[in-house]
Motif scaffolding. Sequence first.
Motif: not given
Length: 187
Positions: A115-119
């Motif tokens: 899973i890719e997170y931004h902040e």
Amino acid sequence: MPKINGNEIRPGNVLEHNGGLWVAVKADHVKPGKGGAFAQVELRNLRNGSKLNERFRSADKVERVRLEQKDQQFLYENDGMLVFMDSDTFEQIELPAEILGDRRPFLQDGMTIQIEYHESEALSATLPQKVICKVVETEPVVKGQTAANSFKPAILDNGVKVMVPPFVGQDEDIVVNTETMEYSERA
């Protein structure tokens, strides 16, 4: 966040542009006979999926965003929400099932996905490239049918239809490529 020149944009780069997060889908570098060179970039919004075509000159500066990637284990589904657990901290998060799109049927219990997170906001989820599935329904093998490129339809245990070679029978395990959603090999 690092700023890059407009001519350095490559497909797969995540950019902060017009107040949103966009991923570069295609980037064509154009050098017209008259005027300066530019990059014609097709962008897709990571939050709502809308598309945008934008021209960036080499002097234009854009913010490149680095996404944090975490491996998460799938636990269960609850009212259209998928529950994942962080393998390191054992924290659980809920994400909407739409985050996987049409690859949702390939998600299996206990599977580890990225899973890719931004902040702290989850933007995208990626399944493993290859998944093992069982063929529940297909036509029987026909003797003498040995054409090199002949495929027959098959229904997998998750309800997805794929084309398989003639030698694959019912109740066999096969490996399916989740990116192309096609038969890869026997398991």
